[in-house]
Motif scaffolding. Structure first.
Motif, short mmCIF file in Angstrom:
data_model
loop_
_atom_site.label_atom_id
_atom_site.label_comp_id
_atom_site.label_asym_id
_atom_site.label_seq_id
_atom_site.Cartn_x
_atom_site.Cartn_y
_atom_site.Cartn_z
N GLU A 1 -12.92 80.89 77.65
CA GLU A 1 -13.75 80.63 78.84
C GLU A 1 -14.39 79.25 78.70
OE1 GLU A 1 -14.52 83.20 81.25
OE2 GLU A 1 -12.82 84.18 80.24
N LEU A 2 -14.91 78.73 79.82
CA LEU A 2 -15.59 77.43 79.75
C LEU A 2 -16.77 77.49 78.78
CD1 LEU A 2 -15.88 74.51 80.65
CD2 LEU A 2 -17.11 75.30 82.68
N SER A 3 -17.45 78.64 78.78
CA SER A 3 -18.62 78.76 77.89
C SER A 3 -18.21 78.67 76.41
CB SER A 3 -19.34 80.08 78.15
OG SER A 3 -18.42 81.14 78.06
N ASP A 4 -16.95 79.03 76.08
CA ASP A 4 -16.49 78.91 74.69
C ASP A 4 -16.24 77.45 74.32
OD1 ASP A 4 -16.36 81.70 74.47
OD2 ASP A 4 -14.37 81.71 75.39
N VAL A 5 -15.87 76.65 75.33
CA VAL A 5 -15.53 75.24 75.08
C VAL A 5 -16.78 74.40 74.88
CG1 VAL A 5 -14.39 73.20 76.09
CG2 VAL A 5 -13.40 75.47 76.43
N LEU A 6 -17.84 74.75 75.60
CA LEU A 6 -19.06 73.93 75.59
C LEU A 6 -19.74 73.94 74.23
CD1 LEU A 6 -20.60 74.98 79.01
CD2 LEU A 6 -19.75 72.71 78.40
N LEU A 7 -20.04 72.75 73.74
CA LEU A 7 -20.79 72.63 72.49
C LEU A 7 -22.22 72.24 72.83
CD1 LEU A 7 -18.30 70.41 70.43
CD2 LEU A 7 -18.69 72.87 70.15
N LEU A 8 -23.16 72.74 72.08
CA LEU A 8 -24.55 72.35 72.32
C LEU A 8 -24.85 71.08 71.52
CD1 LEU A 8 -27.04 73.19 73.88
CD2 LEU A 8 -27.79 74.44 71.83
N GLY A 9 -25.25 70.03 72.21
CA GLY A 9 -25.55 68.76 71.55
C GLY A 9 -27.04 68.52 71.49
N PRO A 10 -27.45 67.34 71.02
CA PRO A 10 -28.88 67.02 70.93
C PRO A 10 -29.53 67.05 72.30
CG PRO A 10 -27.50 65.07 70.51
CD PRO A 10 -26.59 66.25 70.54
N GLY A 11 -30.80 67.37 72.32
CA GLY A 11 -31.57 67.37 73.56
C GLY A 11 -31.14 68.46 74.54
N GLY A 12 -30.31 69.37 74.06
CA GLY A 12 -29.88 70.46 74.94
C GLY A 12 -28.69 70.08 75.82
N MET A 13 -28.18 68.85 75.64
CA MET A 13 -27.01 68.51 76.47
C MET A 13 -25.80 69.29 75.97
SD MET A 13 -26.07 64.67 75.34
CE MET A 13 -25.09 64.26 73.94
N ARG A 14 -24.87 69.52 76.89
CA ARG A 14 -23.67 70.27 76.52
C ARG A 14 -22.46 69.33 76.55
NH1 ARG A 14 -24.64 74.57 80.95
NH2 ARG A 14 -25.66 72.73 81.80
N ILE A 15 -21.53 69.62 75.68
CA ILE A 15 -20.39 68.72 75.52
C ILE A 15 -19.09 69.49 75.72
CG2 ILE A 15 -19.17 67.28 73.81
CD1 ILE A 15 -22.30 67.16 72.68
N VAL A 16 -18.20 68.90 76.52
CA VAL A 16 -16.86 69.48 76.68
C VAL A 16 -15.87 68.61 75.91
CG1 VAL A 16 -15.04 70.14 78.31
CG2 VAL A 16 -17.44 70.20 79.04
N PRO A 17 -15.41 69.09 74.76
CA PRO A 17 -14.43 68.30 74.03
C PRO A 17 -13.07 68.42 74.71
CG PRO A 17 -15.08 70.24 72.77
CD PRO A 17 -15.71 70.36 74.11
N ALA A 18 -12.45 67.29 74.97
CA ALA A 18 -11.17 67.31 75.67
C ALA A 18 -10.13 66.58 74.85
CB ALA A 18 -11.31 66.67 77.04
N SER A 19 -10.11 66.90 73.57
CA SER A 19 -9.35 66.07 72.64
C SER A 19 -7.85 66.04 72.92
CB SER A 19 -9.60 66.54 71.22
OG SER A 19 -9.30 67.90 71.13
N SER A 20 -7.32 67.09 73.50
CA SER A 20 -5.88 67.01 73.73
C SER A 20 -5.57 66.36 75.07
CB SER A 20 -5.25 68.39 73.64
OG SER A 20 -5.88 69.22 74.55
N GLY A 21 -6.61 65.85 75.70
CA GLY A 21 -6.38 64.99 76.85
C GLY A 21 -6.17 65.69 78.16
N ASN A 22 -6.30 64.94 79.24
CA ASN A 22 -6.07 65.55 80.55
C ASN A 22 -4.63 65.34 80.99
OD1 ASN A 22 -5.97 62.91 81.44
ND2 ASN A 22 -7.02 63.37 83.35
N LYS A 23 -3.79 64.91 80.06
CA LYS A 23 -2.38 64.74 80.41
C LYS A 23 -1.83 66.03 81.00
CE LYS A 23 0.19 61.07 78.38
NZ LYS A 23 -0.87 60.10 78.13
N SER A 24 -2.25 67.14 80.40
CA SER A 24 -1.76 68.42 80.87
C SER A 24 -2.23 68.72 82.29
CB SER A 24 -2.20 69.54 79.93
OG SER A 24 -3.59 69.47 79.76
N MET A 25 -3.26 68.00 82.74
CA MET A 25 -3.75 68.24 84.10
C MET A 25 -2.68 67.90 85.14
SD MET A 25 -7.62 67.82 84.55
CE MET A 25 -8.81 68.25 83.31
N ALA A 26 -1.80 66.97 84.78
CA ALA A 26 -0.76 66.59 85.72
C ALA A 26 0.23 67.73 85.95
CB ALA A 26 -0.01 65.37 85.18
N ASN A 27 0.25 68.65 85.03
CA ASN A 27 1.27 69.70 85.12
C ASN A 27 0.67 71.10 85.34
OD1 ASN A 27 3.23 67.73 84.40
ND2 ASN A 27 2.50 67.90 82.30
N LEU A 28 -0.53 71.13 85.88
CA LEU A 28 -1.15 72.45 86.05
C LEU A 28 -0.43 73.25 87.12
CD1 LEU A 28 -5.00 71.87 85.98
CD2 LEU A 28 -3.40 72.19 84.12
#
Ligand SMILES: Nc1ncnc2c1ncn2[C@@H]1O[C@H](COP(=O)(O)OP(=O)(O)OP(=O)(O)O)[C@@H](O)[C@H]1O
Length: 273
Positions: A72-99
Motif C-alpha cells: 500500500e502507499l502507506s507501506d512505501v512512505l518513510l517518516l523523515g525529519p520534521g514529520g515530513m514523509r518520503i516516497v522512495p522511487a528508486s526504481s524510477g518512473n520508467k515503469s509509469m510509461a507501461n502502466l
C-alpha cells in the motif's frame, strides 16, 4: 477524482548535477514541514535512491512496489525529519510509461486516498534533460530550478528551460541560486540567466532567493542528516527557512491542477507519450 483539497506540487530540478538540487529538495521540504505544512517528498531521481542516502533511510518498498500491487502507499512512505514523509522511487518512473489501466487507476486512487493529508508535494527530479524530468515538470504546478555560479550550470539550465518551454509548453520557472558567497551573488546570477533566456525564449523567470555556501551542509551530509535538522542555527538553515516562507506564500491553484489525482494522472499520461 474525489478529493477537493489542493496540494502544492513543486518539481525541484537542475540542468547540471552537483548544484545542490537534492539538498534543496530535502531542506526546503523540512523547512516547510517545520512551518506546519504536511509535506511529502517524492524521490524522482531514477535509480539513485538519493533521498534515502541523504537522510540515512533504508526503504523497504518503493513506488514500483506500490504500482505492482505488492504494498500500500502507506507501506512505501518513510517518516523523515520534521514529520515530513518520503516516497522512495528508486526504481524510477520508467515503469509509469507501461502502466495498465488498472495500475494507473490504482495509483491515482492510492494518492487520492491520502490527498487530504498532504499540503505540499516536493519532487526531487533527476538532473538534466531526461524524459522523467520533463514528465515531472509537466505534471507539477511549480518548476523550481536550482542553479549555481558555474558557467556549465547556467548553460545547462538554459538548455533545460529551452526544452521545457519550446518542447513542452512550460513557460514559468522559479529560480533558486545555491552556494552563493555573498548576498549579491544570487541576484547577479539570476540577472545573468534572465538576460540569456530573454534573448531567445518566451518564458518568465521568478527569483526565489539564494542559499549560501555553508560547510554545515557537507558536515550534515556526512552524517546523513539534513542541515536544517542537524544545524538549525546555521546560515544555510536560516536561508532555507526564509525560502520556505516565500514558498508558503505562493498561491494555491483552485482548479483541478491543484489536486493530487491530477498530478498523478498527468504524470502517467505524459510518461506514456
Ligand atoms: N549550500 C551549500 N553549501 C555547501 N555545500 C553544498 C550546498 N548545497 C549542496 N552542497 C553540497 O554539494 C554536493 C552536491 O549536492 P547535491 O547532492 O544536493 O546535488 P545534486 O544537484 O542533487 O547532485 P546530483 O544531480 O548529482 O544528485 C553535496 O556534497 C552537498 O553537500
Amino acid at each position: 477524482m474525489d478529493s477537493v483539497h489542493s496540494v502544492q506540487v513543486i518539481a525541484v530540478t537542475s540542468g547540471k548535477g552537483g548544484v545542490g538540487k537534492s539538498t534543496v529538495a530535502v531542506n526546503l521540504s523540512l523547512a516547510l514541514a517545520k512551518r506546519g505544512r504536511r509535506v511529502v517528498l517524492l524521490d524522482g531521481d531514477l535509480g539513485l535512491a538519493n533521498i534515502g542516502v541523504l537522510l540515512g533511510l533504508t526503504p523497504k518498498y518503493t513506488l514500483a512496489d506500490l504500482i505492482d500491487g505488492r504494498c500500500e502507499l502507506s507501506d512505501v512512505l518513510l517518516l523523515g525529519p520534521g514529520g515530513m514523509r518520503i516516497v522512495p522511487a528508486s526504481s524510477g518512473n520508467k515503469s509509469m510509461a507501461n502502466l495498465s489501466p488498472a495500475q494507473h487507476a490504482g495509483l491515482i486512487q492510492a494518492f487520492s486516498d491520502m490527498a487530504d493529508s498532504i499540503d505540499v508535494l516536493v519532487i526531487d527530479t533527476a538532473t538534466g534533460i531526461g524524459e522523467s524530468v520533463v514528465n515531472f515538470a509537466q505534471a507539477s504546478q511549480e518548476v523550481l530550478l536550482v542553479v549555481c555560479d558555474d558557467p556549465a550550470s547556467l548553460a545547462d539550465t538554459y538548455a533545460l528551460i529551452k526544452l521545457l518551454s519550446a518542447g513542452h509548453g512550460i513557460h514559468r520557472f522559479r529560480v533558486l541560486v545555491n552556494m552563493v558567497h555573498n548576498s549579491d551573488e544570487g541576484h547577479y546570477l539570476f540577472t545573468k540567466l534572465v538576460n540569456l533566456v530573454n534573448r531567445f525564449l518566451d518564458v518568465s523567470l521568478h527569483y526565489l532567493g539564494a542559499i549560501p555556501y555553508d560547510e554545515h551542509v557537507r558536515s550534515a551530509g556526512r552524517m546523513q542528516r539534513a542541515v536544517c535538522e542537524f544545524f538549525p542555527r546555521s546560515k544555510c538553515a536560516y536561508a532555507f527557512n526564509v525560502t520556505a516562507q516565500k514558498v508558503d506564500a505562493w498561491p494555491l491553484p483552485s482548479n483541478p491542477r491543484g489536486h493530487i489525482e491530477f498530478f498523478i494522472d498527468q504524470l502517467v499520461s505524459h510518461s506514456r507519450r
